[in-house]
Motif scaffolding. Structure first.
Motif: not given
Ligand code: ADP
Ligand code: MG
Length: 347
Positions: A325-347
């Motif tokens: 649980l977090f409230e609006k305006n709370d200061e937070v840190v985001l972390r990735a659990l998995e690698p980000a997926v590189v897209l081959e095509r953007v449009n």
């Protein structure tokens, strides 16, 4: 291979193809879904396979036999393919039993009703065999339509948005039952749907279609977690997209900090990370040096919560379970659990 669709094309108006060079294969005992937004050409593709529509280019083969090409067109009833229409299309003046028995022309007349009843029982409609479609609910009509499609024991069943007329509760259970019936009968199926959750839960493999073309084919896990294009990433659920310049590396620096990529990349890239692959924690002494963000919105959905977090002027979404649980305006840190997926095509 059971069904082979090779580079099929179809235009209704001159030079405006609604299906463009589309190819895919369906294996024996496989449930395959064509998933895409309304108007992208799903129904047309299904009608080209069933033979209700003639193709302009390409070929359709079933068990190696050519059914459709520029110069060949086998009649729909000769293809050994069953079809469940979006509106069920039952004969209104016939009972459920007669609807199912109608197509069993390969059986002697006296056997048709006996066998039709057996199939109706398999789809849970045995007790309603004498009712006409008007006396049945949407879910019951759906089962009769399915019984009618599978009764002649086709090699392949095509289902066009078969669950879209059912309410949410019934849709879920009917989906599971239909899947079980098809699997038990050892039948292959192609399901057309615009509902990503339906495709993900019903199909063994999914082809994601956009504007008359297939953008990606894969298992539900592959298309969801390893989207190849921006369209696939966004159509299959919510996602976070990052753009960055990389110099031949598998790390990028983003507004939420350093992220690992699923492969090495070079140049301008866009990558995607699902909201459930990010974690959110309170900014404190232990997160010194990490990029901080601020909670700007929260969507409580019972079993989980979605947080919208602004980091360095950009918004990201994170899914967590309902204990975090977090409230609006709370200061937070985001972390990735998995690698980000590189897209081959953007449009
Ligand atoms: P989907 O099933 O993905 O919603 P369709 O295959 O029904 O899409 O339609 C794709 C496009 O082809 C749409 O723009 C639709 O208007 C057009 N279309 C479909 N059938 C016909 C037809 N018989 N005549 C003219 N245009 C059609
Ligand atoms: Mg359609």
């Amino acid at each position: 291979m059971l069904l082979e669709v090779k580079n099929i094309e179809k235009s209704f108006e001159k030079d405006v193809p609604v299906v463009r060079s589309t190819s895919f294969e369906v294996k024996e005992n496989e449930i395959f879904a064509l998933l895409g937004p309304s108007g992208c050409g799903k129904t047309t593709t299904l009608r080209l396979i069933s033979g209700f529509e003639k193709l302009d280019k390409g070929e359709v083969y079933l068990e190696g036999k050519l059914l459709s090409s520029e110069s060949t067109h086998a009649a729909p009833q000769k293809r050994g393919i069953g079809f469940v229409f979006q509106d069920y299309a039952l004969f209104p003046h016939m009972s459920a039993l007669d609807n199912v028995a109608f197509g069993l022309t390969n059986l002697p007349r006296f056997k048709r009703k006996v066998f039709a009843e057996e199939v109706l029982c398999r789809t849970g409609m045995g007790d309603h065999k004498h009712k006409s479609p008007a006396e049945l609910s949407g879910g019951q009509q759906q089962r009769v339509a399915l019984a009618r499609a599978i009764a002649p024991e086709p090699k392949l069943v095509l289902l066009d948005e078969p669950f879209s007329n059912l309410d949410a509760m019934l849709r879920d259970s009917t989906r599971k039952e239909v899947r079980a019936i098809l699997k038990k009968a050892g039948m292959s199926a192609v399901l057309v749907t615009h509902d990503q959750e339906e495709a993900l839960s019903f199909a063994d493999r999914i082809a994601v279609m956009n504007d008359g073309q297939i953008e990606q084919i894969g298992t539900p896990e592959e298309v969801y977690y390893k989207p190849r294009t921006k369209f696939v990433a966004q159509f299959l659920g919510r996602t976070n997209l990052f753009e960055a310049n990389v110099e031949d590396s598998d790390m990028i620096f983003t507004q939420i900090g350093c992220l690992k990529l699923n492969c090495r990349a070079k140049g301008r890239i866009t990558c995607s990370i699902r909201p459930e692959h990010l974690t959110i924690e309170k900014a404190n002494g232990q997160t010194l040096g990490c990029t901080r963000g601020v909670v700007v919105a929260r969507e409580f959905k019972g079993h989980d919560i979605t947080y919208h977090v602004e980091c360095n002027g950009e918004r990201f979404i994170v899914h967590t379970d309902n204990r975090i649980l977090f409230e609006k305006n709370d200061e937070v840190v985001l972390r990735a659990l998995e690698p980000a997926v590189v897209l081959e095509r953007v449009n």
